[in-house]
Motif scaffolding. Structure first.
Motif, PDB file in Angstrom:
ATOM      1  N   PRO A 119      -6.258 -18.252 -19.461  1.00  0.00           N
ATOM      2  CA  PRO A 119      -6.847 -19.114 -18.431  1.00  0.00           C
ATOM      3  C   PRO A 119      -8.343 -19.317 -18.623  1.00  0.00           C
ATOM      4  O   PRO A 119      -8.903 -20.304 -18.153  1.00  0.00           O
ATOM      5  N   GLY A 120      -8.988 -18.407 -19.336  1.00  0.00           N
ATOM      6  CA  GLY A 120     -10.415 -18.548 -19.598  1.00  0.00           C
ATOM      7  C   GLY A 120     -10.734 -19.693 -20.542  1.00  0.00           C
ATOM      8  O   GLY A 120     -11.903 -20.078 -20.680  1.00  0.00           O
ATOM      9  N   ALA A 121      -9.706 -20.236 -21.196  1.00  0.00           N
ATOM     10  CA  ALA A 121      -9.922 -21.352 -22.118  1.00  0.00           C
ATOM     11  C   ALA A 121      -9.922 -22.701 -21.394  1.00  0.00           C
ATOM     12  O   ALA A 121     -10.135 -23.732 -22.023  1.00  0.00           O
ATOM     13  N   MET A 122      -9.676 -22.673 -20.099  1.00  0.00           N
ATOM     14  CA  MET A 122      -9.644 -23.926 -19.334  1.00  0.00           C
ATOM     15  C   MET A 122     -11.050 -24.362 -18.932  1.00  0.00           C
ATOM     16  O   MET A 122     -11.932 -23.526 -18.719  1.00  0.00           O
ATOM     17  N   GLU A 123     -11.216 -25.654 -18.799  1.00  0.00           N
ATOM     18  CA  GLU A 123     -12.420 -26.202 -18.210  1.00  0.00           C
ATOM     19  C   GLU A 123     -12.100 -26.580 -16.763  1.00  0.00           C
ATOM     20  O   GLU A 123     -11.303 -27.485 -16.509  1.00  0.00           O
ATOM     21  N   VAL A 124     -12.698 -25.869 -15.807  1.00  0.00           N
ATOM     22  CA  VAL A 124     -12.385 -26.086 -14.393  1.00  0.00           C
ATOM     23  C   VAL A 124     -13.673 -26.281 -13.606  1.00  0.00           C
ATOM     24  O   VAL A 124     -14.741 -25.778 -13.984  1.00  0.00           O
ATOM     25  N   ASP A 125     -13.560 -27.006 -12.495  1.00  0.00           N
ATOM     26  CA  ASP A 125     -14.732 -27.170 -11.636  1.00  0.00           C
ATOM     27  C   ASP A 125     -14.820 -25.991 -10.671  1.00  0.00           C
ATOM     28  O   ASP A 125     -13.965 -25.106 -10.642  1.00  0.00           O
ATOM     29  N   GLU A 126     -15.854 -25.985  -9.849  1.00  0.00           N
ATOM     30  CA  GLU A 126     -16.114 -24.853  -8.962  1.00  0.00           C
ATOM     31  C   GLU A 126     -14.992 -24.664  -7.952  1.00  0.00           C
ATOM     32  O   GLU A 126     -14.597 -23.543  -7.631  1.00  0.00           O
ATOM     33  N   LYS A 127     -14.444 -25.768  -7.448  1.00  0.00           N
ATOM     34  CA  LYS A 127     -13.379 -25.670  -6.458  1.00  0.00           C
ATOM     35  C   LYS A 127     -12.124 -25.076  -7.060  1.00  0.00           C
ATOM     36  O   LYS A 127     -11.474 -24.193  -6.473  1.00  0.00           O
ATOM     37  N   ALA A 128     -11.755 -25.555  -8.250  1.00  0.00           N
ATOM     38  CA  ALA A 128     -10.550 -25.037  -8.898  1.00  0.00           C
ATOM     39  C   ALA A 128     -10.706 -23.570  -9.276  1.00  0.00           C
ATOM     40  O   ALA A 128      -9.756 -22.794  -9.207  1.00  0.00           O
ATOM     41  N   ALA A 129     -11.924 -23.187  -9.665  1.00  0.00           N
ATOM     42  CA  ALA A 129     -12.160 -21.800 -10.072  1.00  0.00           C
ATOM     43  C   ALA A 129     -12.060 -20.831  -8.909  1.00  0.00           C
ATOM     44  O   ALA A 129     -11.983 -19.611  -9.119  1.00  0.00           O
ATOM     45  N   SER A 130     -12.057 -21.331  -7.685  1.00  0.00           N
ATOM     46  CA  SER A 130     -11.969 -20.461  -6.507  1.00  0.00           C
ATOM     47  C   SER A 130     -10.529 -20.103  -6.169  1.00  0.00           C
ATOM     48  O   SER A 130     -10.286 -19.312  -5.266  1.00  0.00           O
ATOM     49  N   SER A 131      -9.566 -20.687  -6.909  1.00  0.00           N
ATOM     50  CA  SER A 131      -8.160 -20.383  -6.660  1.00  0.00           C
ATOM     51  C   SER A 131      -7.884 -18.901  -6.865  1.00  0.00           C
ATOM     52  O   SER A 131      -8.327 -18.303  -7.848  1.00  0.00           O
ATOM     53  N   SER A 132      -7.147 -18.298  -5.935  1.00  0.00           N
ATOM     54  CA  SER A 132      -6.856 -16.863  -6.041  1.00  0.00           C
ATOM     55  C   SER A 132      -6.019 -16.554  -7.276  1.00  0.00           C
ATOM     56  O   SER A 132      -6.216 -15.536  -7.944  1.00  0.00           O
ATOM     57  N   THR A 133      -5.068 -17.444  -7.595  1.00  0.00           N
ATOM     58  CA  THR A 133      -4.241 -17.231  -8.785  1.00  0.00           C
ATOM     59  C   THR A 133      -5.084 -17.294 -10.051  1.00  0.00           C
ATOM     60  O   THR A 133      -4.936 -16.459 -10.954  1.00  0.00           O
ATOM     61  N   TYR A 134      -5.975 -18.280 -10.116  1.00  0.00           N
ATOM     62  CA  TYR A 134      -6.833 -18.418 -11.291  1.00  0.00           C
ATOM     63  C   TYR A 134      -7.720 -17.186 -11.463  1.00  0.00           C
ATOM     64  O   TYR A 134      -7.862 -16.655 -12.568  1.00  0.00           O
ATOM     65  N   LYS A 135      -8.311 -16.711 -10.359  1.00  0.00           N
ATOM     66  CA  LYS A 135      -9.176 -15.531 -10.432  1.00  0.00           C
ATOM     67  C   LYS A 135      -8.403 -14.322 -10.912  1.00  0.00           C
ATOM     68  O   LYS A 135      -8.884 -13.535 -11.725  1.00  0.00           O
ATOM     69  N   SER A 136      -7.173 -14.143 -10.393  1.00  0.00           N
ATOM     70  CA  SER A 136      -6.359 -12.988 -10.776  1.00  0.00           C
ATOM     71  C   SER A 136      -5.999 -13.020 -12.260  1.00  0.00           C
ATOM     72  O   SER A 136      -6.141 -12.019 -12.973  1.00  0.00           O
ATOM     73  N   LEU A 137      -5.552 -14.194 -12.739  1.00  0.00           N
ATOM     74  CA  LEU A 137      -5.172 -14.313 -14.145  1.00  0.00           C
ATOM     75  C   LEU A 137      -6.370 -14.199 -15.062  1.00  0.00           C
ATOM     76  O   LEU A 137      -6.294 -13.613 -16.148  1.00  0.00           O
ATOM     77  N   LEU A 138      -7.512 -14.760 -14.645  1.00  0.00           N
ATOM     78  CA  LEU A 138      -8.715 -14.679 -15.455  1.00  0.00           C
ATOM     79  C   LEU A 138      -9.203 -13.239 -15.568  1.00  0.00           C
ATOM     80  O   LEU A 138      -9.603 -12.777 -16.644  1.00  0.00           O
ATOM     81  N   LYS A 139      -9.145 -12.505 -14.458  1.00  0.00           N
ATOM     82  CA  LYS A 139      -9.557 -11.099 -14.474  1.00  0.00           C
ATOM     83  C   LYS A 139      -8.662 -10.288 -15.396  1.00  0.00           C
ATOM     84  O   LYS A 139      -9.118  -9.466 -16.178  1.00  0.00           O
ATOM     85  N   ARG A 140      -7.351 -10.543 -15.314  1.00  0.00           N
ATOM     86  CA  ARG A 140      -6.404  -9.825 -16.176  1.00  0.00           C
ATOM     87  C   ARG A 140      -6.666 -10.133 -17.643  1.00  0.00           C
ATOM     88  O   ARG A 140      -6.609  -9.265 -18.510  1.00  0.00           O
ATOM     89  N   SER A 141      -6.962 -11.402 -17.925  1.00  0.00           N
ATOM     90  CA  SER A 141      -7.240 -11.815 -19.301  1.00  0.00           C
ATOM     91  C   SER A 141      -8.478 -11.131 -19.848  1.00  0.00           C
ATOM     92  O   SER A 141      -8.516 -10.694 -20.997  1.00  0.00           O
ATOM     93  N   LYS A 142      -9.517 -11.001 -19.010  1.00  0.00           N
ATOM     94  CA  LYS A 142     -10.758 -10.363 -19.458  1.00  0.00           C
ATOM     95  C   LYS A 142     -10.552  -8.886 -19.726  1.00  0.00           C
ATOM     96  O   LYS A 142     -11.089  -8.325 -20.682  1.00  0.00           O
TER      97      LYS A 142
END
Length: 448
Positions: A119-142
């Protein structure tokens, strides 16, 4: 890594921890922590198969060969803020059980993550980056990326970070985890060899068929051990094989109660390779090329170590039968890797690491640049683990490590000799053999 786990919630771990340890050793390849730093141009060959659904791939999306449909699905799911659960058996994307995947968003997302979509390879705006699912998957990826890139540990020592002894302890834990996972895998592989599972080679339509199906290592628990293992002494003597000049020679017929060990040992080695997660990040062409080249070497190393562990130069099968005798012409080609293992007094853990290094061979001809990158990093991990183990357990650690790495030259020569003998003596007779007697798996691997 051995087998991914399927979860019913996007907040649960996706995979077992990958083997991780990579202080720079065999390769000077720079670490890449973000997609922008990866050389997409180095992937000169367009991928042919989507690693998620198996359909035609359109390119590399979020660091994985995939089709546009799976790319769009993964992005939509990451930004949706919703979680899903499977209503069936969590195998909706197991293509060995169904011709086409079921319409299950939970299993499809799980598959995307297990093959490495980032998910870190995506280009997202600030609103999309606030998604709880995105944050969870990005944290796991890191977290996963930090576990895989131990070079960061070296950088932490210099500034205001953890104490050096804490960092050393962390690295030691990762090294030990790598060893523990390989030892566990090897025990499962040997249990599989000794199991009663004995498929007819006519059911296995060659190497390409094996690679399209999931690993069967777990079948050992389902089928149990072989009956009469080892077999009685009056059964050990096998009938002599027909002379190679005989036009009728095509090999033995399949016997459900007696294994054809050349076939089953090669078959087991292919199943061993399929348990590694990195292997499934390769496209189908690279999988075929890699296994065709390394299977014989890995099998020879396995059989030779078993012989050494028994303090014998004779290769012995789990059912008690031995091969080959000293009087047979191919005795040298079967046993030439036994001597260096004895000479270097190889230990079990050294053998398991050496076998993993043998599997991860980026120098195999005709591999794509993408496959070479993956294999180089994986080989570096296992080589670093072996080097560290030699340092900790041997007085002559560096020189012993160098000796162990020289075994690969012997394995390459042994493999070439075996393929040459097969080409000269066996292949000509198979042209006249009934189709049911030709073992496609052996022929695919033996083909130069």
């Amino acid at each position: 890594m051995i087998h991914s786990r399927c979860s019913t919630s996007t907040d649960e771990p996706v995979d077992l921890p990958e083997f991780s340890l990579s202080p720079p050793a065999l390769s000077a390849e720079p670490s890449t922590s973000s997609p922008s730093k990866k050389s997409i141009g180095s992937r000169v060959e367009r991928p042919t198969e989507c690693l998620v659904c198996g359909r035609s791939a359109h390119g590399y999306h979020y660091n994985v060969a995939s089709c546009n449909g799976c790319k769009t699905f993964f992005r939509r799911m990451c930004l949706s803020g919703r979680s899903f659960s499977c209503k069936l058996d969590r195998d909706c994307f197991d293509l060995t059980k169904r011709k086409t995947p079921a319409k299950c968003r939970a299993c499809r997302l799980q598959r995307c993550l297990s093959v490495g979509m980032d998910p870190g390879a995506m280009e997202v705006d600030e609103k999309a980056a606030s998604s709880s699912t995105y944050k969870s998957l990005l944290k796991r990826s890191k977290v996963k990326e930090e576990d895989q890139d131990d070079c960061q540990i070296i950088a932490l020592v210099s500034n205001n970070s953890k104490k050096p002894w804490e960092l050393v302890k962390s690295l030691e834990n990762k090294l030990q985890n790598t060893i523990d996972m390989l030892v566990y895998l090897e025990s499962k592989v040997e249990k599989f060899r000794k199991s009663s599972y004995n498929p007819d080679w006519n059911e296995m339509d060659g190497l390409e068929f094996l690679l399209k199906t999931e690993s069967r290592i777990g079948f050992a628990d389902r089928y149990g051990p072989m009956k009469e293992c080892p077999i009685r002494s009056d059964q050990k003597k096998l009938p002599p094989p027909p002379h190679p000049s005989s036009a009728k020679f095509g090999g033995p017929k399949h016997n459900p109660d007696r294994k054809q060990w050349m076939y089953f040992n090669l078959f087991t080695t292919v199943e061993y390779a399929k348990t590694f997660m990195f292997f499934h990040r390769l496209d189908s062409r690279d999988k075929f090329i890699l296994t065709k080249h390394i299977t014989l070497s890995c099998m020879n190393l396995h059989l030779s170590y078993i012989s050494v562990a028994r303090k014998s130069e004779v290769l012995t099968n789990p059912d008690g039968t031995s091969f080959p005798s000293r009087t047979q012409a191919h005795y040298t080609s079967k046993t030439m890797s036994v001597a260096p293992l004895i000479r270097y007094q190889i230990q079990y853990i050294e053998y398991t690491l050496l076998k993993a290094i043998c599997l991860c061979n980026p120098a195999v001809p005709d591999l794509s640049h993408h496959a070479q990158e993956i294999l180089s990093k994986e080989r570096e991990k296992y080589a670093d683990a072996l080097f560290d183990y030699c340092l900790r357990t041997r007085n002559d650690g560096p020189s012993h490590f160098a000796q162990l790495m020289q075994i690969f030259d012997v394995l390459e020569r042994q493999q070439k000799l075996q393929k040459d003998l097969h080409l000269l003596y066996i292949l000509p007779t198979l042209a006249h053999a009934p189709k049911c007697l030709v073992i496609r798996v052996i022929e695919d691997i033996m083909e130069s």
